[in-house]
Scaffold this active site. Structure first.
Site, mmCIF file in Angstrom:
data_model
loop_
_atom_site.group_PDB
_atom_site.id
_atom_site.type_symbol
_atom_site.label_atom_id
_atom_site.label_comp_id
_atom_site.label_asym_id
_atom_site.label_seq_id
_atom_site.Cartn_x
_atom_site.Cartn_y
_atom_site.Cartn_z
ATOM 1 N N ASN A 10 0.831 -1.210 0.000
ATOM 2 C CA ASN A 10 0.000 0.000 0.000
ATOM 3 C C ASN A 10 0.864 1.258 0.000
ATOM 4 O O ASN A 10 1.982 1.250 0.520
ATOM 5 C CB ASN A 10 -0.922 0.023 1.235
ATOM 6 C CG ASN A 10 -1.842 -1.180 1.261
ATOM 7 O OD1 ASN A 10 -2.058 -1.822 0.231
ATOM 8 N ND2 ASN A 10 -2.358 -1.515 2.433
ATOM 9 N N HIS A 42 5.799 -0.478 -2.757
ATOM 10 C CA HIS A 42 5.303 0.218 -3.951
ATOM 11 C C HIS A 42 5.339 1.733 -3.803
ATOM 12 O O HIS A 42 4.667 2.443 -4.532
ATOM 13 C CB HIS A 42 3.870 -0.240 -4.292
ATOM 14 C CG HIS A 42 3.819 -1.673 -4.723
ATOM 15 N ND1 HIS A 42 2.659 -2.408 -4.791
ATOM 16 C CD2 HIS A 42 4.807 -2.523 -5.098
ATOM 17 C CE1 HIS A 42 2.939 -3.633 -5.198
ATOM 18 N NE2 HIS A 42 4.236 -3.739 -5.383
ATOM 19 N N CYS A 65 11.265 13.972 -8.954
ATOM 20 C CA CYS A 65 11.448 14.664 -10.221
ATOM 21 C C CYS A 65 11.673 13.663 -11.351
ATOM 22 O O CYS A 65 12.278 12.603 -11.139
ATOM 23 C CB CYS A 65 12.671 15.604 -10.114
ATOM 24 S SG CYS A 65 12.975 16.501 -11.639
ATOM 25 N N CYS A 120 9.432 20.533 -10.631
ATOM 26 C CA CYS A 120 10.541 20.379 -9.682
ATOM 27 C C CYS A 120 11.063 21.755 -9.285
ATOM 28 O O CYS A 120 11.411 22.573 -10.144
ATOM 29 C CB CYS A 120 11.651 19.572 -10.360
ATOM 30 S SG CYS A 120 13.152 19.476 -9.383
ATOM 31 N N THR A 157 -4.702 -8.965 0.582
ATOM 32 C CA THR A 157 -4.078 -8.848 -0.729
ATOM 33 C C THR A 157 -4.590 -9.949 -1.650
ATOM 34 O O THR A 157 -4.841 -11.067 -1.215
ATOM 35 C CB THR A 157 -2.530 -8.896 -0.648
ATOM 36 O OG1 THR A 157 -1.994 -8.734 -1.965
ATOM 37 C CG2 THR A 157 -2.027 -10.193 -0.049
ATOM 38 N N GLU A 201 -12.183 -12.962 0.958
ATOM 39 C CA GLU A 201 -12.389 -14.062 -0.022
ATOM 40 C C GLU A 201 -11.053 -14.731 -0.300
ATOM 41 O O GLU A 201 -10.006 -14.229 0.096
ATOM 42 C CB GLU A 201 -12.982 -13.486 -1.315
ATOM 43 C CG GLU A 201 -12.093 -12.460 -1.988
ATOM 44 C CD GLU A 201 -12.787 -11.763 -3.161
ATOM 45 O OE1 GLU A 201 -14.014 -11.851 -3.278
ATOM 46 O OE2 GLU A 201 -12.061 -11.109 -3.930
ATOM 47 N N ALA A 243 -10.519 -7.590 7.897
ATOM 48 C CA ALA A 243 -9.300 -7.408 8.704
ATOM 49 C C ALA A 243 -9.583 -6.591 9.957
ATOM 50 O O ALA A 243 -9.074 -6.899 11.045
ATOM 51 C CB ALA A 243 -8.249 -6.704 7.842
HETATM 52 N N1 APR Z 1 -10.528 -7.192 4.968
HETATM 53 C C1 APR Z 1 -9.656 -8.097 4.423
HETATM 54 N N2 APR Z 1 -9.469 -8.245 3.095
HETATM 55 C C2 APR Z 1 -10.170 -7.437 2.274
HETATM 56 C C3 APR Z 1 -11.096 -6.475 2.757
HETATM 57 C C4 APR Z 1 -11.262 -6.374 4.160
HETATM 58 N N3 APR Z 1 -12.107 -5.489 4.714
HETATM 59 N N4 APR Z 1 -11.652 -5.824 1.680
HETATM 60 C C5 APR Z 1 -11.081 -6.368 0.577
HETATM 61 N N5 APR Z 1 -10.203 -7.335 0.919
HETATM 62 C C6 APR Z 1 -9.343 -8.146 0.039
HETATM 63 C C7 APR Z 1 -9.947 -8.495 -1.312
HETATM 64 O O1 APR Z 1 -10.672 -9.713 -1.194
HETATM 65 C C8 APR Z 1 -8.683 -8.678 -2.161
HETATM 66 O O2 APR Z 1 -8.199 -10.007 -2.062
HETATM 67 O O3 APR Z 1 -8.208 -7.331 -0.251
HETATM 68 C C9 APR Z 1 -7.654 -7.741 -1.509
HETATM 69 C C10 APR Z 1 -7.373 -6.504 -2.335
HETATM 70 O O4 APR Z 1 -6.735 -6.942 -3.504
HETATM 71 P P1 APR Z 1 -6.238 -5.843 -4.545
HETATM 72 O O5 APR Z 1 -7.306 -4.820 -4.733
HETATM 73 O O6 APR Z 1 -5.694 -6.596 -5.729
HETATM 74 O O7 APR Z 1 -5.048 -5.086 -3.794
HETATM 75 P P2 APR Z 1 -3.538 -5.575 -3.657
HETATM 76 O O8 APR Z 1 -3.463 -7.064 -3.520
HETATM 77 O O9 APR Z 1 -2.932 -4.752 -2.596
HETATM 78 O O10 APR Z 1 -2.903 -5.135 -5.086
HETATM 79 C C11 APR Z 1 -1.499 -5.278 -5.211
HETATM 80 O O11 APR Z 1 -1.614 -4.095 -7.316
HETATM 81 O O12 APR Z 1 -2.517 -2.318 -8.466
HETATM 82 C C12 APR Z 1 -1.381 -2.791 -7.858
HETATM 83 O O13 APR Z 1 0.294 -1.510 -6.861
HETATM 84 C C13 APR Z 1 -1.037 -1.884 -6.712
HETATM 85 O O14 APR Z 1 -0.198 -2.453 -4.509
HETATM 86 C C14 APR Z 1 -1.202 -2.777 -5.484
HETATM 87 C C15 APR Z 1 -0.976 -4.150 -6.051
HETATM 88 ZN ZN ZN Z 2 14.410 18.218 -10.854
#
Ligand code: APR
Ligand code: ZN
Length: 250
Positions: A99, A116, A124, A151, A192, A219, A235
């Site tokens: 995040n 990330h 810049c 910048c 995630t 999920e 969470a």
């Molecule tokens: N509690 C727990 N899990 C949750 C909740 C919650 N309240 N709400 C959503 N989720 C879960 C979803 O089920 C999903 O599996 O969080 C996950 C979010 O997945 P993504 O939206 O794909 O996010 P992330 O895994 O962080 O993406 C990774 O992708 O777009 C790039 O750089 C960006 O850091 C990001 C990376």
């Molecule tokens: Zn610069």
């Protein structure tokens, strides 16, 4: 299952957490792929790639200013505070996050690795200038402005200091994260989808060395197949209960 996860954490020698957008969902920060995810509404190729920025920096800055405003209005939720608490009682040694929303730091996590980048940092496109807009106090004007940010040192275009699709992760952060994963005997995976690499390797590195994987998600995800314990739910509801169990068995 929750009790079992509490025991694994309480007995751990070196536990780390690996988090994604789902841990900030209950703070009102949109996720990317789950229900209502950003990449459901927008095409990442148009907003989160170097080519998109090259082609249309105004559109990309409008998107990032919109996200900065949303995140500025967001507060850490009980899940962020629970991880900070686990670090305080000495169970969690680090949080490795995908995040960019700064909410782990705001909740008090000290040993934080941002794989990330951070949405409040700009850099810049030409020289080595970097600025954390929160620390410099420029954030409010920055998000209100409609101009392309330049910048202050060399006048070139500034960009968000976040990792876009197709870009390398910050080397120092990635190496630190891999070293921590190699030392960990438990990884707590929270919110995630586990589909973006190399970040998603972190839980696999722990698993390969016979570490335990505890996953919290609403999920199943790409990590669930290697999870020793899968705690289905939000969470913000599960993590505080986990902290109570760990505290109780310390
Ligand atoms: N509690 C727990 N899990 C949750 C909740 C919650 N309240 N709400 C959503 N989720 C879960 C979803 O089920 C999903 O599996 O969080 C996950 C979010 O997945 P993504 O939206 O794909 O996010 P992330 O895994 O962080 O993406 C990774 O992708 O777009 C790039 O750089 C960006 O850091 C990001 C990376
Ligand atoms: Zn610069």
């Amino acid at each position: 299952m929750l009790r079992h996860a509490g025991k694994i954490l309480a007995r751990s020698r070196f536990a780390i957490a690996f988090t994604g957008a789902g841990i900030s969902a209950e703070s009102g920060v949109p996720t990317f792929r789950g229900f209502n995810g950003l990449w459901r509404k927008y095409r990442p190729e148009e907003l989160a790639t170097p080519e998109a920025f090259q082609r249309n920096p105004k559109l990309v800055w409008d998107f990032y200013r919109w996200r900065m405003k949303k995140i500025l209005d967001a507060e850490p939720n009980p899940a962020h505070y629970a991880l900070a608490e686990l670090e305080k009682i000495g169970v969690l040694k680090a949080v490795i996050t995908q995040n960019v929303d700064d909410l782990h730091r705001e909740a008090g996590t000290e040993n934080l690795i941002e794989l990330h980048g951070n949405i409040f940092r700009v850099k810049c496109t030409s020289c080595s200038y970097r600025e954390n807009l929160k620390e410099s106090g420029r954030i409010q004007n920055f998000v209100k402005s409609k101009d392309l940010p330049k910048c202050p040192r060399c006048g070139s275009l500034l960009r968000p200091d976040v990792v876009w699709f197709g870009e390398a992760l910050p080397r120092e952060a990635l190496e630190r994260a891999f070293r921590l994963a190699e030392k960990a005997d438990v990884v707590l995976v929270v919110g995630t989808s586990g589909v973006v690499y190399p970040a998603a390797y972190i839980p696999y590195i722990v698993k390969e060395r016979d570490g335990k994987v505890i996953e919290v998600n609403v999920e199943k995800s790409g990590i669930t197949p290697i999870a020793d314990v899968f705690l289905r739910g939000k969470a913000g509801e599960i993590l505080p209960k986990l902290v109570e169990l760990v505290r109780g068995s310390k």
